[in-house]
Design an enzyme around this catalytic site. Structure first.
Site, short mmCIF file in Angstrom:
data_model
loop_
_atom_site.label_atom_id
_atom_site.label_comp_id
_atom_site.label_asym_id
_atom_site.label_seq_id
_atom_site.Cartn_x
_atom_site.Cartn_y
_atom_site.Cartn_z
N TRP A 170 0.84 -1.20 0.00
CA TRP A 170 0.00 0.00 0.00
C TRP A 170 0.88 1.26 0.00
O TRP A 170 0.53 2.27 -0.60
CB TRP A 170 -0.90 -0.02 1.25
N HIS A 171 2.05 1.16 0.66
CA HIS A 171 2.91 2.33 0.78
C HIS A 171 3.59 2.72 -0.52
O HIS A 171 4.01 3.84 -0.70
CB HIS A 171 3.97 2.12 1.87
N GLY A 172 3.76 1.77 -1.42
CA GLY A 172 4.41 2.13 -2.67
C GLY A 172 4.60 0.94 -3.58
O GLY A 172 4.63 -0.20 -3.14
N PHE A 221 2.03 8.20 -1.20
CA PHE A 221 1.38 6.90 -0.98
C PHE A 221 -0.10 6.90 -1.35
O PHE A 221 -0.65 7.78 -1.83
CB PHE A 221 1.54 6.44 0.46
#
Lengths: 474, 332
Positions: free
Chosen positions: A324-326, A474
Site C-alpha cells: 500500500w505504501h508504494g 502513498f
C-alpha cells in the site's frame, strides 16, 4: 496545497472566516465541500475527476447494496466497488510496477515482449481516499452502518480537506454522525486546533525537514558503502524524519478539523515508546493499521482460525500493508519483515510471556529499545531507493560489510541526530500512556504558551529546502 | 484551559523573538534576500509568452545575473521589456534558449552570456544540475498554487532577514552565538525580485574572498597547463546551437552572444586556453550573429572583479550602460 505553505495559511484563514459567517448548516457543509475540491485541485485540477469517480461509484454501489436483499446481488455490487477503487489504485499507483514485473516473469519464461511504459502521474492521496470510500461500501455491505441519507455528507466525508491527501483514514460512522449537527464557533476548539497545527508544523518544518532530512540525505541520496556510524546515524535521522513528517501532517489535519468543529481519529500515539510490534502498530499510523485489521485481517479469518492460518493471515496483511505504501518490492519486504516480527513476537509471548520478569519496568524499557532498534532496521527498506542500497546499508549497520566504506558522516550531524532522537525517545517514553490533551491540560498555561512561542519562532526562522510530505506519495 | 492567556502571551513572545532575531541580524549587516530557486525562475519565465518582438530576454549564468542591471536597460529603452532568465551555477543556458525557441513564439532579442567552456556542453562539467531542471520544473510543477505561494514567500523574503531560506539564519545565528560567541558572517550578495543578484564586496570577508579567488586561479592555471581541445573539435561541440539559433532567426528573432568580463589576471590564462580568434570569433562567425567579447572593448575590460568574474553592485549600472552603448544598433 500543503499545510506548510503560505497558500494554505491564506486559504485556511479565509475558509475559517467564511465557514463561521455562513448561517445555515447545509450551506456551510456545501462550502466545505467546494473548498475541499479547491484544496485538491490546487495540486492538479484534472485529478479531481478521479475523486468524483471514486465518490459517485461507491455512493451508487452502496445504495444498490442497501436496497437489495439478495446476498448474491449485494456481492456483485461489492465487487463493482472493489473493481473501481482497486482499479484506480492499480492503474495509477501500480500500473508500471505490474508491467515491469510481468515483463520480468515473461522474460524468465523465455518470452520476450516489448511493452512501452506510460508516464503515469500518481494522484496525491489516492491510496487514502480510495480506502475511505471502499470502507464505506464495505461497512454498508457488512451491515455495520446504514446507507447514509445525505449525499452531501457522504461527499464531504470522502473529500474533507484536512484529511483528504494523507489521512488519517476516517471511518464513515465516525465522520457522518458529526455532519448531523451544526458546529458552533467554540473558541477553545479554535485555540486547541491552532495549538495542534503549530505542533504539527514544528514536527514537519523544523524536526523533519530542517534538522533531520539533510542527515538522512547524506546517507540515502548518495551511492557507496557507509561506515557503521554513518549507516546508523543516517537511519536514525530517517527514523525521526518520517515520524516528524507523517505525525506532523496528521497533527495538522486533526488541528485543522478541530478548528472547523470536526473530530478526526488519532493517527499516532508516541510510537517509539512501543514495547513490541503489536504495540507499535497500535501506535503508528493507527488509522491504516485498524483499516487493515478490520477489512483484511479479520475477513481473512483473523485469529479465529488455526495457528498456522492465523500466521499466514498476519503475513498477507503486512505484505499488502507494505505494498500500500508504494509500488516497489522494498515496501513489500518492509511489510514482510514487520509480519515476521509480529509472528515471532506472538510465539515468544505464548512461550515465555507468562513469566513475571517481562513486567518489570527495566525489562520493559529494554524491550522498548529493542523494538525501536528493530524498527530502525526496517526503515532502511522503507527509505532506500533499491533493495541493493538497503542491503548495503543494513550490512554496514550490522558490521557485516566487507567493502571499504566511502560514506561518512560529520560530527555535527552525529551530535544533532543523537540529541534529537534521544529527546524524541524520552518524550515518547515519558508520555506513552497519555494523550496530547492530557499533557496540555496538566501543564501550567504559561509553559504551554512558551512552548507554542518557541515552536512558532523556530518554524518562522528555521527554514529549509521545501519538501513535500513523504506520505503524499502513498 | 486558560486559552485566552495562552494566545495573548504566545504572539507577544513570538513577536519579541522574531524582532530580536531581525534586529540582531541587521546589526550584523545581514540584508533581506530572495531565495533564487526554481519558483523565482518560473515566475519570471512565465512572462515569456507576454513579450513583444521588441523585448529582450537575458540568458546565461551568474555573470549575467550579477552584471546586468535591468533598471539601466529600462531607463535607456523605456518601451521595451526585459527579463532575466540566467541561472547561477548551472552551466550553459542552452536548454532555456532551446525551450524558448521550441515552446514559445517569442521573436524578440535574446542576449546570451556564455563562455567557451559552456558553449560546447549542454551540461556543465562536474555539475550535478543543469538549467534544464528549472525549465522542466516550470512545465510540470509550477501551478497557480505554487505561484501564489512563491509570491507571498518572495514578498516576505524581500522585507525580512529572518525568513531567508538559504543557510537557515536561525541555526547560523544561535550556533555561531553559542559556539563561537560571535554573530554569523553576512552573505555579501543578495537576490532581488527581478532575479538580479547584487554583490557588495564591501560586506565580504577579505580573507575568505582571497581564498576563493586563489582557488579559482589555481583551477584556471591548472587548466591552462593541460592539453587544449583543437578549435575544430571545439566548434563541432557547439553544433547544437546552430540549428536552434537559425530556427529562432527564421521566425524573426535576434540573438546576441556576450562574453562577460573576467579579471586581467584570469584572462591571461583563459586567453591561452581558448584564444578569442580561434574559438569565440569562429563560433560567432559561423552563426553570423552579433557578439560582444569584453576583451575586444577596453571600456568593458577594466572593471575590478575581486573574485575574478563577478561584478560589484556599484559597477553593475556602469557596465550595463557601456554594454548597451555597444549594442545600440542591434537594439534600435
Amino acid at each position: 496545497m500543503t499545510f506548510n505553505s503560505y497558500t494554505f495559511a491564506l486559504f485556511f484563514l479565509c475558509v475559517l472566516v467564511v465557514y463561521y459567517i455562513l448561517g445555515k448548516w447545509k450551506m456551510r457543509k456545501q462550502f466545505l465541500l467546494i473548498t475541499s475540491y479547491m484544496f485538491y485541485a490546487a495540486w492538479n485540477p484534472p485529478f479531481v475527476i478521479l475523486l468524483w469517480i471514486s465518490t459517485f461509484a461507491d455512493w451508487q454501489f452502496s445504495q444498490f447494496i442497501a436496497y437489495t436483499d439478495k446476498t448474491s446481488v449485494k456481492r456483485i455490487f461489492l465487487l463493482g466497488s472493489l473493481f473501481v477503487n482497486l482499479g484506480l489504485l492499480g492503474f495509477f499507483k501500480y500500473g508500471n510496477f505490474i508491467l515491469e514485473n510481468s515483463i520480468y516473469i515473461l522474460k524468465t519464461l523465455g518470452i520476450n515482449q516489448n511493452f512501452s511504459f506510460v508516464n503515469i502521474l500518481l494522484p496525491v492521496g489516492i491510496s487514502f481516499y480510495t480506502f475511505q470510500t471502499l470502507s464505506y461500501t464495505l461497512d454498508v455491505y457488512f451491515g455495520k452502518i446504514k446507507h447514509w441519507h445525505s449525499f452531501l455528507d457522504y461527499a464531504l466525508y470522502v473529500t474533507f480537506f484536512p484529511q483528504l491527501v494523507a489521512g488519517p483514514i476516517v471511518r464513515a460512522d465516525e465522520f457522518l454522525q458529526q455532519c448531523e449537527y451544526e458546529k458552533p464557533l467554540v473558541w477553545s476548539n479554535i485555540s486547541w486546533g491552532f495549538s495542534l497545527i503549530t505542533l504539527g508544523l514544528f514536527e514537519k518544518v523544523v524536526v523533519a525537514d530542517a534538522l533531520l532530512a539533510p542527515v538522512t540525505e547524506s546517507l540515502y541520496s548518495v551511492s557507496g558503502t557507509p561506515t557503521f556510524t554513518a549507516a546508523w546515524v543516517g537511519t536514525l535521522a530517517f527514523t525521526g524524519q518520517i515520524f516528524g513528517d507523517f505525525a506532523g501532517y496528521s497533527t495538522c489535519a486533526i488541528g485543522t478539523a478541530i478548528c472547523l468543529g470536526f473530530t478526526l481519529p488519532r493517527n499516532f500515539h508516541f510510537p517509539y515508546a512501543a514495547v513490541g510490534f503489536s504495540d507499535f502498530w497500535r501506535r503508528w499510523h493507527i488509522s491504516l493499521s485498524t483499516w487493515l485489521r478490520d477489512y483484511l485481517y479479520i475477513p481473512l479469518g483473523g485469529n479465529r482460525v488455526s495457528n498456522f492460518r492465523n500466521q499466514i493471515n498476519l503475513m498477507i496483511t503486512m505484505l499488502l500493508g507494505g505494498l500500500w505504501h508504494g509500488a516497489a518490492w522494498s515496501f513489500v519486504v518492509w511489510g514482510g519483515v514487520h509480519g515476521i516480527y509480529l509472528i515471532v513476537e506472538r510465539y515468544l509471548k505464548k512461550t515465555f510471556g507468562h513469566q513475571a520478569i517481562w513486567q518489570s519496568s527495566g525489562m520493559r524499557l529494554l524491550l522498548g529499545l529493542l523494538t525501536f532498534i528493530l524498527t530502525c532496521l526496517t526503515w532502511v527498506l522503507f527509505r532506500a531507493s533499491s533493495l541493493t542500497q538497503a542491503t548495503n546499508i543494513i550490512t554496514s549497520m550490522l558490521h557485516f560489510s566487507s567493502q571499504a566504506p566511502t560514506i561518512d558522516i560529520s560530527n555535527g550531524s552525529l551530535l544533532k541526530t543523537i540529541a534529537i532522537i534521544f529527546s524524541m525517545l524520552g518524550i515518547h517514553w515519558l508520555f506513552r500512556d497519555k494523550s496530547l490533551e492530557e499533557i496540555t491540560h496538566k501543564s501550567p498555561w504559561w509553559i504551554t504558551s512558551i512552548a507554542l512561542a518557541v515552536m512558532l519562532y523556530a518554524i518562522a526562522t528555521l527554514h529549509a529546502q521545501d519538501r513535500s510530505f513523504i506520505y503524499f506519495q502513498f | 484551559m486558560n486559552w485566552l492567556q495562552i494566545w495573548l502571551l504566545t504572539p507577544a513572545l513570538l513577536l519579541l523573538g522574531i524582532s530580536t532575531h531581525e534586529v540582531v541580524l541587521r546589526q550584523a549587516k545581514h540584508e533581506p534576500s530572495i531565495n533564487d530557486n526554481a519558483d523565482l525562475f518560473c515566475d519570471v519565465y512565465s512572462q515569456v509568452q507576454e513579450l513583444e518582438p521588441d523585448d529582450v530576454i537575458l540568458l546565461g549564468a551568474s555573470r549575467m545575473q550579477t552584471g546586468f542591471d535591468l533598471k539601466v536597460f529600462h531607463n535607456k529603452f523605456p518601451r521595451r521589456k526585459s527579463i532575466l532568465l540566467a541561472q547561477s551555477g548551472r552551466g550553459s543556458s542552452y536548454p532555456v534558449f532551446e525551450e524558448i525557441v521550441k515552446k514559445s513564439d517569442f521573436k524578440g532579442i535574446v542576449i546570451i552570456e556564455e563562455t567557451e567552456d559552456t558553449l560546447m556542453s549542454r551540461k556543465y562539467k562536474g555539475q550535478k544540475y543543469t538549467q534544464k531542471e528549472f525549465v522542466d520544473y516550470c512545465n510540470r510543477q509550477f501551478t497557480l498554487n505554487q505561484q501564489v505561494n512563491h509570491r507571498i514567500s518572495a514578498l516576505l523574503e524581500s522585507q525580512f532577514v529572518f525568513v531567508k531560506n538559504e543557510g537557515s539564519p536561525l541555526r547560523r545565528l544561535w550556533v555561531n552565538l553559542l559556539s563561537q560567541r560571535q554573530l554569523p558572517e553576512q552573505f555579501y550578495f543578495k537576490t532581488i525580485l527581478s532575479r538580479e543578484q547584487l554583490i557588495d564586496y564591501d560586506r565580504a570577508d577579505i580573507l575568505s574572498l582571497e581564498e576563493f579567488r586563489d582557488r579559482v586561479m589555481e583551477e584556471v592555471k591548472e587548466k591552462a597547463q593541460q592539453s587544449v581541445m583543437s578549435p575544430e573539435e571545439w566548434l563541432g561541440k557547439t553544433e547544437h546551437w546552430w540549428s536552434t539559433v537559425n530556427q529562432f532567426r527564421a521566425r524573426g528573432g535576434r540573438v546576441i552572444f556576450v562574453r562577460m568580463p573576467v579579471s586581467q589576471e584570469r584572462w591571461k590564462f583563459e586567453s591561452q586556453i581558448a584564444p578569442t580568434e580561434n574559438y569565440w570569433n569562429r563560433f560567432v562567425d559561423k552563426l553570423n550573429v552579433k557578439s560582444i567579447h569584453f576583451a575586444d572593448y577596453p571600456d568593458l575590460s577594466n572593471f575590478n572583479l575581486p573574485d575574478t568574474s563577478h561584478m560589484d553592485m556599484g559597477d553593475k549600472p556602469v557596465f550595463t550602460r557601456l554594454l548597451l552603448t555597444h549594442l545600440e544598433n542591434e537594439l534600435q
